[in-house]
Design a protein around this motif. Structure first.
Motif, PDB file in Angstrom:
ATOM      1  N   UNK A  55       0.718  -1.515  -0.028  1.00  0.00           N
ATOM      2  CA  UNK A  55       0.175  -0.445   0.119  1.00  0.00           C
ATOM      3  C   UNK A  55       0.558   0.990   0.080  1.00  0.00           C
ATOM      4  N   UNK A  57      -0.445   4.026  -0.365  1.00  0.00           N
ATOM      5  CA  UNK A  57      -1.346   5.118  -0.333  1.00  0.00           C
ATOM      6  C   UNK A  57      -1.098   6.647   0.751  1.00  0.00           C
ATOM      7  N   UNK A  58       0.124   5.899   1.699  1.00  0.00           N
ATOM      8  CA  UNK A  58       0.296   7.181   2.519  1.00  0.00           C
ATOM      9  C   UNK A  58       1.932   7.739   1.647  1.00  0.00           C
ATOM     10  N   UNK A  63       3.601   0.235   3.386  1.00  0.00           N
ATOM     11  CA  UNK A  63       2.841  -0.881   3.921  1.00  0.00           C
ATOM     12  C   UNK A  63       2.957  -1.713   3.533  1.00  0.00           C
ATOM     13  N   UNK A 288       0.988  18.479  -5.154  1.00  0.00           N
ATOM     14  CA  UNK A 288      -0.546  17.775  -4.371  1.00  0.00           C
ATOM     15  C   UNK A 288      -1.536  19.069  -4.996  1.00  0.00           C
ATOM     16  N   UNK A 290      -5.474  18.564  -4.577  1.00  0.00           N
ATOM     17  CA  UNK A 290      -6.547  17.649  -4.483  1.00  0.00           C
ATOM     18  C   UNK A 290      -7.748  17.937  -5.291  1.00  0.00           C
ATOM     19  N   UNK A 291      -8.943  17.302  -5.350  1.00  0.00           N
ATOM     20  CA  UNK A 291     -10.244  17.193  -5.790  1.00  0.00           C
ATOM     21  C   UNK A 291     -10.361  18.885  -6.023  1.00  0.00           C
ATOM     22  N   UNK A 293      -8.895  21.976  -7.348  1.00  0.00           N
ATOM     23  CA  UNK A 293      -8.454  22.316  -7.069  1.00  0.00           C
ATOM     24  C   UNK A 293      -7.346  22.707  -8.162  1.00  0.00           C
ATOM     25  N   UNK A 412       1.374  39.979   3.727  1.00  0.00           N
ATOM     26  CA  UNK A 412       0.915  39.898   4.793  1.00  0.00           C
ATOM     27  C   UNK A 412       0.996  38.214   5.306  1.00  0.00           C
TER      28      UNK A 412
ATOM     29  N   UNK B 316      -4.062   3.306  11.719  1.00  0.00           N
ATOM     30  CA  UNK B 316      -4.412   2.985  10.461  1.00  0.00           C
ATOM     31  C   UNK B 316      -5.623   3.296  10.163  1.00  0.00           C
ATOM     32  N   UNK B 319      -9.285   0.307   4.733  1.00  0.00           N
ATOM     33  CA  UNK B 319      -9.633   0.933   3.035  1.00  0.00           C
ATOM     34  C   UNK B 319     -10.105   0.225   2.235  1.00  0.00           C
ATOM     35  N   UNK B 326      -4.712   1.313   5.433  1.00  0.00           N
ATOM     36  CA  UNK B 326      -4.356   1.773   4.998  1.00  0.00           C
ATOM     37  C   UNK B 326      -3.510   2.654   6.196  1.00  0.00           C
ATOM     38  N   UNK B 327      -2.401   2.966   6.414  1.00  0.00           N
ATOM     39  CA  UNK B 327      -1.459   3.670   7.146  1.00  0.00           C
ATOM     40  C   UNK B 327      -1.686   4.895   6.926  1.00  0.00           C
ATOM     41  N   UNK B 328      -2.266   5.401   8.398  1.00  0.00           N
ATOM     42  CA  UNK B 328      -2.535   7.227   8.621  1.00  0.00           C
ATOM     43  C   UNK B 328      -1.358   7.954   9.271  1.00  0.00           C
ATOM     44  N   UNK B 329      -0.818   7.484   9.868  1.00  0.00           N
ATOM     45  CA  UNK B 329       0.857   7.446  11.078  1.00  0.00           C
ATOM     46  C   UNK B 329       1.257   6.936  12.068  1.00  0.00           C
ATOM     47  N   UNK B 350      -2.340  17.555   2.872  1.00  0.00           N
ATOM     48  CA  UNK B 350      -3.042  18.206   2.203  1.00  0.00           C
ATOM     49  C   UNK B 350      -4.281  18.384   1.352  1.00  0.00           C
ATOM     50  N   UNK B 351      -4.976  17.724   1.902  1.00  0.00           N
ATOM     51  CA  UNK B 351      -6.588  17.044   1.384  1.00  0.00           C
ATOM     52  C   UNK B 351      -7.202  18.123   1.736  1.00  0.00           C
ATOM     53  N   UNK B 352      -6.798  18.798   3.102  1.00  0.00           N
ATOM     54  CA  UNK B 352      -8.035  19.995   3.721  1.00  0.00           C
ATOM     55  C   UNK B 352      -7.343  21.443   3.659  1.00  0.00           C
ATOM     56  N   UNK B 353      -7.636  22.160   3.095  1.00  0.00           N
ATOM     57  CA  UNK B 353      -7.105  23.866   3.216  1.00  0.00           C
ATOM     58  C   UNK B 353      -7.982  24.284   3.750  1.00  0.00           C
ATOM     59  N   UNK B 356      -6.063  31.734   4.170  1.00  0.00           N
ATOM     60  CA  UNK B 356      -6.369  33.254   4.771  1.00  0.00           C
ATOM     61  C   UNK B 356      -6.144  33.976   3.853  1.00  0.00           C
ATOM     62  N   UNK B 357      -6.683  35.295   3.322  1.00  0.00           N
ATOM     63  CA  UNK B 357      -6.730  36.043   2.688  1.00  0.00           C
ATOM     64  C   UNK B 357      -6.951  37.375   3.320  1.00  0.00           C
ATOM     65  N   UNK B 388     -11.690  24.362   2.722  1.00  0.00           N
ATOM     66  CA  UNK B 388     -12.012  23.652   1.614  1.00  0.00           C
ATOM     67  C   UNK B 388     -11.894  21.915   2.422  1.00  0.00           C
ATOM     68  N   UNK B 390     -11.427  18.602   0.692  1.00  0.00           N
ATOM     69  CA  UNK B 390     -11.036  17.802  -0.316  1.00  0.00           C
ATOM     70  C   UNK B 390     -10.987  16.100  -0.327  1.00  0.00           C
ATOM     71  N   UNK B 432     -15.904  17.012  -0.409  1.00  0.00           N
ATOM     72  CA  UNK B 432     -15.956  17.545  -0.662  1.00  0.00           C
ATOM     73  C   UNK B 432     -16.248  19.194  -1.084  1.00  0.00           C
TER      74      UNK B 432
END
Lengths: 412, 451
Positions: A55, A57-58, A63, A288, A290-291, A293, A412, B316, B319, B326-329, B350-353, B356-357, B388, B390, B432
């Motif tokens: 795997x 995935x990470x 793995x 990278x 994501x969907x 973007x 900023x 884990x 999946x 799936x290895x998470x961390x 990286x899939x949650x963004x 701030x602007x 966001x 994703x 999403x």
């Protein structure tokens, strides 16, 4: 249980074709053999892998999950898992019973000193065969994602191929491994130690792209007349990771993207139809994505578009002085004129980026603009084909900066 | 047959800790210093292992045969990490008839002490010897298996005991202390003090004991015997509170030879509710969004029976339908008291963004002093934060903003004040989904500031 099985394993180890360095040694002890053995374990069987899943995935870890069939005696069984010359994170090793999870349990795990090994003590309610899934993190099995894209001659769409390149320096041969990166195809491949394998994960045809030139006033020279070389304007392809672009099913992983463009090849024989070929147009590292973007790939420069920017008015207004007659505050009245020439035979999109620090108001603008943030505006222009000389595009903007002290922020 | 073998093994073993009972009649004059009468083996051993300091309390019992009169008992501990100042002896049986007169650490003999015991009783006496040793440690570790939707997880806890003390402890009862105790001097240092340089040897035990395989084999055989007794039952870990500490007692007996470590399951809980939480705070993590599994160590959440000791976590996520991982961390948890909510730190995501602007910046309300210099002004900032998700699963995003000076905020978005200079927005997002938070921050500077 006989010495035959020990010597059999011994023979296999001497065999040069025996390359597995991770071994699962299955040992059953009875009272008598516990006393008589002199090696740490009495070898009964060396269960082969019946399934290997890799795997990826990470992005930071590989793995491995392998399944083996072991024959358990009723009562307590010892299973020795050891590895040599393989970088396994020993704290990551887990074993799960798949056939009889309710009746087969791991009592404890022992770690012998100075050895890459562990011993599971597994209790079984009866003599039975058990499928065990062993999971562990393996280093030195590295992966790379690469993309190859071929653009249509009109640069509105491309065919994207996404490859997974796997390099096995782990010290372990992986036979018939199910390799998955979390999207696209899952491959069943054998990858030997030292081998690099490149696999096509997915292929997307007719992926819509946007070709864009970006002229940033902060990074490019304002007056090309004073430059020794023709100023190149950065050229990008923008790919949106969404359904409309035939993507949007998964995050696009970072990797090198090589972009080619379809060309007509000159026929070998006069009068024959022209062949099809490709030319390389540039490459970039994809971030990278994501969907939903955008992935922006900077692939080269265009030298067929010329941008000249000049500040045509730079006045201080509304000046306020202190009792010592020093200016402490003022406003400004600034006019910028941007002249753009497109020498190409096709129209092209150009983004002009302007940076205005502090507190400001746009008094007047010849073209609509988008405020990207407090200190940045963008003009999105579509330059007509061959719009040079008298046909050039001219953008003017009149900015008033307010309450200027000289210490205004620009970022900023 | 088994006993016979064990006894053979026992005599073959080079024990590090030896108890030699020397008996003298008071009227006799000793020519030699000791007179070896018996070499009693341990009848039981209990190890109480602390995890905050390098300390283990060893309690062992042995049966010795005493004579009436003066008995000398020699206790020696070559190549171990025992604190000599901690060694104590007491009689478990016939305590009123045995009197420890004194204890001597003989000159020119290292790692040895001798008790002089006056006995009014002749016969077998069970004695208890207690001492501190260093070199044995324990740690907790956890396995978290999240469901595909990351709303539930299975949590399994293990304890791992590692013995580098220089001594084999056979059939020991293990007790593990969760808590922080104070030591004014380190046990390893006290052990070293008596015999310069030897402690090092004890730690690098493989140099001392060349026959590693034999030792390992011995350990395994002994553990095998242990299983015979336990008949394949998993040792439960009994947990009880004790002052400010928590005591885990592993049921049954375990043997941990020197150099070995052993991992025992402590608990296993299925379907613990979790929330996938993502945090953004520029001052803490820059532009990264950090990912957490949030759960509570409470009874309604299927935990909460005891505090959870600090330890490493491997996370884990299932999946596939056949529950491939799936290895998470990898992460670590702090000590978790009962009913505390915990955020398992799973690193950047990286899939949650969260972006701030600053959309507008204005300097207004300029105030001048009597000399015409600027003494006060007000900054008005319009911010937009795009959040966001994703991912294919729900996300709760915790966005924190820090301000300074005389600030005030104007927003339609719901927020909580964390402290005088910090607010947080909690944004639940569907897969999403994208949402934009807007606020205007006004900061009064110089003489415009009112607080």
């Amino acid at each position: 249980m006989s010495f035959g099985s020990i010597s059999q394993v011994g023979r296999r180890r001497k065999c040069p074709c025996y390359v597995t360095r991770i071994s699962l040694i299955f040992a059953v002890f009875t009272l008598f053999n516990a006393i008589s053995v002199h090696a740490r374990v009495k070898l009964v069987a060396l269960p082969e892998r019946v399934r290997v899943v890799l795997s990826l995935r990470n992005p930071g870890a590989t793995l491995v999950e392998e399944e083996r069939l072991i024959t358990l005696q009723k009562g307590v069984n010892k299973v020795d898992f050891s590895w040599r010359g393989v970088n396994i994170d020993s704290t990551s090793i887990q074993a799960r019973m798949l056939s009889h999870p309710e009746n087969v349990t791991i009592l404890n795990t022992s770690y012998p000193p100075n050895e890459n090994a562990l011993i599971w003590e597994i209790s079984s309610n009866e003599a039975q065969e058990e499928r065990v899934r062993i999971s562990y993190l393996l280093s030195a099995l590295t992966r790379e994602v690469t993309y190859k894209a071929v653009a249509e001659p009109n640069e509105t769409a491309l065919t994207l191929r996404n490859y997974l390149r796997l390099r096995n320096d782990s010290g372990e041969d992986l036979s018939n491994a199910e390799i998955g990166i979390g999207y696209g195809s899952t491959f069943t491949k054998t990858i030997e130690h030292g081998e690099t394998l490149e696999m096509l994960s997915e292929r997307v045809e007719g992926l819509g792209i946007k070709k864009l030139l970006t002229w940033d006033a902060a990074t490019l020279p304002w007056d090309p007349e004073y430059e020794k070389k023709t100023v190149g304007i950065p050229l990008s392809y923008v790919i949106k990771n969404d359904k409309a672009s035939k993507l949007g099913s998964h995050t696009l992983l970072p990797g090198k993207v090589r972009i080619f463009i379809k060309t007509k090849e000159q026929p070998e024989n006069a009068g024959a139809a022209p062949g099809e070929g490709v030319a390389f147009t540039g490459e970039d590292w994809a971030q990278l994505t994501p969907v939903d973007r955008e992935m922006k790939l900077y692939i080269g420069q265009s030298r067929d578009v010329k941008v000249t920017q000049r500040k045509t008015k730079d006045d201080r207004t509304n000046i306020r002085r202190n009792t010592a007659n020093a200016v402490v505050l003022n406003d400004t009245d600034e006019v910028y004129k941007i002249e753009i020439e497109n020498f190409k035979k096709q129209p092209i999109d150009l983004v002009v980026v302007e940076h205005i620090p502090g507190y400001w108001k746009m008094a007047e603008s010849s073209h609509p603009f988008e405020r990207k943030d407090a200190f940045t505006v963008e003009y999105k222009l579509n330059l007509p084909a061959e719009s040079s000389g008298t046909k050039k595009t001219t953008v003017t903007l009149n900015v008033n900066r307010l309450n200027v002290q000289g210490n205004e922020p620009a970022s900023y | 047959m088994k006993l016979q073998v064990q006894s053979t093994q026992m005599t073959r073993r080079a024990r590090s800790i030896a108890t030699i009972l020397a008996l003298f009649l008071i009227t006799h004059c000793a020519e030699a210093r000791i007179n070896v009468v018996t070499l009693p083996g341990r009848d039981s051993v209990q190890l109480t292992i602390y995890n905050s300091v390098d300390l283990t309390l060893v309690r062992e019992t042995r049966v010795l045969t005493f004579r009436k009169g003066l008995n000398r008992l020699e206790f020696s501990w070559a190549n171990t990490l025992i604190d000599p100042t901690s060694v104590e002896l007491r009689a478990v049986t016939h305590p009123d008839e045995l009197d420890v007169l004194d204890v001597s650490f003989p000159a020119r003999v290292s790692n040895t002490l001798e008790w002089r015991i006056k006995s009014d009783f002749a016969g077998e006496v069970q004695i208890e010897i207690r001492y501190f040793t260093s070199g044995i440690r324990w740690s907790a570790d956890y396995l978290a298996e999240a469901a595909r939707n990351e709303k539930l997880m299975n949590l399994a806890g293990n304890v791992r005991v590692t013995n580098n003390s220089g001594e084999d402890y056979e059939n020991a009862q293990l007790r593990l202390v969760v808590g922080v105790i104070r030591l004014v001097e380190e046990i390893a240092e006290l052990a070293r003090r008596d015999r310069s340089g030897e402690a090092k040897k004890a730690l690098a035990w493989s140099e001392v004991d060349g026959d590693l395989r034999q030792k390992a084999q011995r350990g395994l055989n002994e553990r095998f015997d242990d299983f015979e007794r336990r008949a394949g039952r998993k040792n439960q870990i009994v947990k009880e509170g004790l002052s400010e500490y928590f005591l885990y007692t592993v049921e049954g007996r375990d043997t941990i030879p020197d150099g070995w470590s052993k991992r025992l399951p402590s608990f296993q809980t299925a379907d613990v509710p979790i929330t996938s939480v993502y945090k953004f705070e520029r001052e803490q993590w820059g532009e990264q969004v950090m990912r957490y599994y949030r759960f509570t160590n409470s009874v309604p959440d299927k935990l909460g029976r005891e505090p959870l000791p600090d330890g490493a976590v491997k996370a884990f996520r299932f999946v596939t339908d056949d529950q491939l991982y799936g290895f998470v961390g990898s992460t670590a948890v702090k000590y978790i008291p009962v009913n505390e909510q915990v955020d398992l730190d799973l690193g950047p995501d990286l899939e949650v963004q969260v972006a701030p602007k600053l959309m507008n910046w204005q300097k207004t309300d300029i105030a001048f002093d009597n000399w015409g210099n600027i003494k006060g002004w007000t900054i008005k900032e319009s911010w937009q934060i795009e959040v966001q998700n994703s991912k294919e699963i729900d996300a709760l995003v915790d966005v924190r903003r820090n301000f300074s000076g005389d600030w005030s905020i104007d927003t339609q978005a719901k927020y909580e004040t964390v402290d005088a200079a910090k607010i947080k927005f909690l944004v639940p997002l569907k897969p999403g989904q994208k949402q934009t938070l807007s606020y205007t921050l006004t900061t009064r500077q110089g003489s415009n500031a009112t607080r």
